[in-house]
Scaffold this active site. Structure first.
Site, short mmCIF file in Angstrom:
data_model
loop_
_atom_site.label_atom_id
_atom_site.label_comp_id
_atom_site.label_asym_id
_atom_site.label_seq_id
_atom_site.Cartn_x
_atom_site.Cartn_y
_atom_site.Cartn_z
CG ASN A 1 -1.65 1.32 1.38
OD1 ASN A 1 -2.49 1.65 0.57
ND2 ASN A 1 -1.28 2.10 2.39
CD GLN B 1 3.65 3.44 7.72
OE1 GLN B 1 2.68 4.05 8.21
NE2 GLN B 1 3.99 2.21 8.08
CG ASP C 1 -1.21 5.38 0.73
OD1 ASP C 1 -0.64 5.50 1.84
OD2 ASP C 1 -2.32 4.82 0.58
CG ASP D 1 0.08 -3.92 5.80
OD1 ASP D 1 -0.26 -4.31 6.92
OD2 ASP D 1 0.34 -2.73 5.54
CD GLU E 1 -7.55 4.77 0.50
OE1 GLU E 1 -8.67 5.06 0.91
OE2 GLU E 1 -6.51 4.99 1.16
CD GLU F 1 -4.28 -5.14 8.32
OE1 GLU F 1 -4.30 -4.65 9.45
OE2 GLU F 1 -3.62 -4.64 7.39
CG ASP G 1 -1.69 -4.03 13.97
OD1 ASP G 1 -0.53 -3.60 14.13
OD2 ASP G 1 -2.15 -4.37 12.87
C1 NOJ Z 1 -1.41 -3.04 9.23
C2 NOJ Z 1 -0.34 -3.60 10.09
O1 NOJ Z 1 -0.83 -4.73 10.75
C3 NOJ Z 1 0.07 -2.50 11.05
O2 NOJ Z 1 0.95 -2.98 12.03
C4 NOJ Z 1 0.67 -1.37 10.25
O3 NOJ Z 1 0.93 -0.28 11.10
C5 NOJ Z 1 -0.26 -0.92 9.15
N1 NOJ Z 1 -0.89 -2.01 8.44
C6 NOJ Z 1 0.47 -0.08 8.14
O4 NOJ Z 1 1.30 -0.91 7.36
#
Ligand code: NOJ
Ligand code: CA
Length: 589
Positions: A105, A171, A173, A203, A210, A246, A312
């Protein structure tokens, strides 16, 4: 013996590892592949047949490795690509497959693509990312880490423009609308598949596809088709590889991820996880039943992945505010300490039930028997606790506790050099909570996990079968019946603290379609599409409970030895927080 389709993930037990906190082989305070390889016998011994590696790629590590600077390598702190291949080979040797995190992503803003994109407006990498000259009006909407993330668009001086970032500002995109970016995705997937992995944990799947910031690009109609293209690529390269995504999405979006079975094979069941937590907190099954019934039926080759805790926060975003508060209250949690990102709890599971072993086992017994595939996070098998003095989600990411030696046997480095501190004090401290101690104790959680996983593997019905609820006379007891080929198993769980004799509604038993006790048998379409014999079809299933085998109920696993069930219709005993897995109708082995 009947030949089984190679849908290996339907009977997998997945074990999630963050290499960095698992085992330090070279004594520098950071877990690595050398240490991990050394512990493969331990993992195999637990009964694991699929390892999911969290990101191990080169990274500045501002988000636990979910911020990548090179998709084709191993972070030098963890080892080399050679070490990875050796790990893979040795895992395979022990009958374990490996899936890896695919974080596409976004990249780290330190990735050479992003640097090139900022430096030169005309670089081909500019279009790898999502830009805006002006700060979009909705830049403060859809922030994923409220309290720790200020915006979703950040200005870059060098680029002279704002870049979009769904997650932290480091991060950026990627622009999935750019065909060259999609080519990069395939190249990355192809690289790791060629090395021999069995698939990817994708991930942030909903954000990957999107169209934020690229809405106007002409060729984008249905972003979900990108998932189909990824799946095609995956399956042509390696027929048995899977994507486990996920995607904590509303239930009406679920079919867009599975489609007819030609998109993704697996999704994590966030919905069951959240309603399971509510059910455990309330000591009543109704919420869990709600969670189980919430998703639409899925194609036969698809599968849910169930978990208790991941790396998480324990997201409760699908529950109402009252329900979230109820969980905090019933689990005796201090909201100021544990609540994060306006949606979840940053603790491991055992501290939520005050370390009550009965409730811990109940939760994992439920996870193992939820219709789908279980996923354990390393450390759950010994019931590790957390360290709330650590920032954000680090609280539940402390290193593995192997022994009573210094640093819990995780590393020989000085304690202040560790990647994260090991839990030392209190009931969850490594001096008494560790792998070695639990190995010596036949009644430990670790030994229980091994037994439960062994039994799970002997019961393909849980992962492969159709399932239905059995009505009971007790609001604390969940009774599920699973059927696959000629096998039937029943799992009973008492979520309440008091013992009971539960009565199951076993006669006149065929559950009408669309009733409150809706079964999750495959759709007629799925059955037609499925190869012969791959699953119990409706016509094969004897739903009437009147024949002579009826009373043959054989206990497989339970919280304690119970009196054998000779007359199920007269009621079945369950301890407080007790559970029983039972085979019905024939001998077990
Ligand atoms: C989901 C991951 O599980 C999480 O740890 C991460 O911060 C975000 N995606 C961003 O990559
Ligand atoms: Ca190391």
């Amino acid at each position: 013996m009947t030949v089984m389709l190679d849908l290996w993930y339907k009977s997998a037990v997945i074990y999630c590892i963050d290499v960095e906190t698992f085992m330090d082989g070279n004594g520098d305070g950071i877990g690595d592949f050398e240490g991990l390889i050394d512990r493969l016998d331990y993992i195999a011994g637990l009964g694991i047949n699929c390892i999911w590696l969290m990101p191990f790629y080169p990274t500045p590590n501002r988000d636990n490795g979910y911020d990548i600077t090179d998709y084709y390598n191993v972070d030098p702190h963890l080892g080399t690509l050679g070490d990875f291949v050796e790990f893979l080979r040795q895992a395979n040797d022990r009958g374990m497959r490996v899936i890896i995190d695919l974080v596409i992503n976004h990249t780290s803003i330190d990735h050479p693509w992003f640097k090139a994109a900022c430096k030169d407006k005309h670089s081909k990498y500019r279009d790898y990312y999502v830009w805006s000259e002006e700060k979009p009006a909705d830049a403060e909407e859809g922030i994923i880490f409220p309290g720790y993330q200020e915006s979703t668009w950040t200005y870059n001086e060098e680029a002279g423009a704002y870049y979009f970032h769904r997650f932290f500002e480091h991060q950026a995109d990627l622009n999935i609308g750019n065909p060259q970016v999609r080519e990069e995705f395939y190249k990355i997937m192809g690289f790791w598949l060629q090395l021999g992995i069995s698939g990817f944990r994708v991930d942030a799947a909903p954000f990957l596809i999107e169209l934020k910031g690229i809405e106007k690009q002409a060729d984008i109609k249905d972003p979900y088709r990108y998932l189909k293209q990824m799946r095609n690529f995956l399956s042509w390269r390696r027929g048995d590889a899977i994507i486990l995504a996920e995607a904590n999405v509303p239930m009406e979006d679920v079919p867009k991820y599975f489609d007819d079975g030609d998109k993704l094979q697996m999704l994590f069941s966030f919905i069951v996880n959240q309603y399971l937590m509510l059910a455990l907190a309330r000591e009543a099954v109704a919420p869990l039943i709600q969670g189980l019934k919430a998703p639409p039926e899925i194609p036969e080759i698809c599968q849910w992945a169930h978990f208790i805790r991941n790396h998480d926060e324990l997201s409760l975003d699908k529950l109402s505010q009252e329900e979230q508060e109820e969980i905090l209250t019933k689990f005796h949690q201090d909201k100021d300490q544990v609540w994060i990102y306006d949606r979840g709890i940053r603790r491991r599971f055992p501290p939520l039930v005050q370390g009550d072993e009965r409730r811990i086992r109940l939760a994992y017994s439920l996870m193992f028997t939820m219709p789908g595939t279980p996923v354990l996070k390393a450390g759950e098998e010994i019931g590790m606790g957390d360290d709330l003095s650590l920032k954000q989600r680090d609280a539940s990411r402390t290193p593995m506790q192997w022994s009573g030696e210094s640093n819990g046997g995780f590393s020989t480095a000085p304690s202040d050099k560790l990647i994260l501190p090991v839990i030392k004090e209190g009931e969850y401290g490594y001096p008494h909570l560790n792998v070695i101690a639990q190995r010596r104790d036949p009644n430990s959680l670790l030994n229980w996990m091994e037994r439960a996983i062994r039994m799970l593997k002997e019961c393909p019905e849980f992962g492969w079968g159709s399932w239905e609820l059995i009505e009971t006379d007790n609001s604390g007891v969940l009774a599920l019946r699973y059927q696959w080929r000629d096998g039937t198993v029943v799992a009973l769980h008492n979520l309440a603290s008091y013992a009971c004799t539960v009565t199951l509604k076993l006669d006149g038993d065929r559950v009408p379609e669309g009733s409150a006790l809706r079964s999750a048998r495959p759709t007629p379409e799925a059955l037609r599409a499925s190869p012969e014999g791959s699953s119990g079809s409706q016509s094969e299933i004897d739903w009437a409970y009147t024949d002579e085998h009826e009373s043959r109920w054989i206990d497989l696993l339970g919280d304690q030895p119970y009196e054998p069930i000779k007359h199920p219709e007269r009621g079945i005993q369950l301890e407080g927080y007790g559970y029983r897995w039972v085979r019905v109708g024939r001998e077990h082995l």
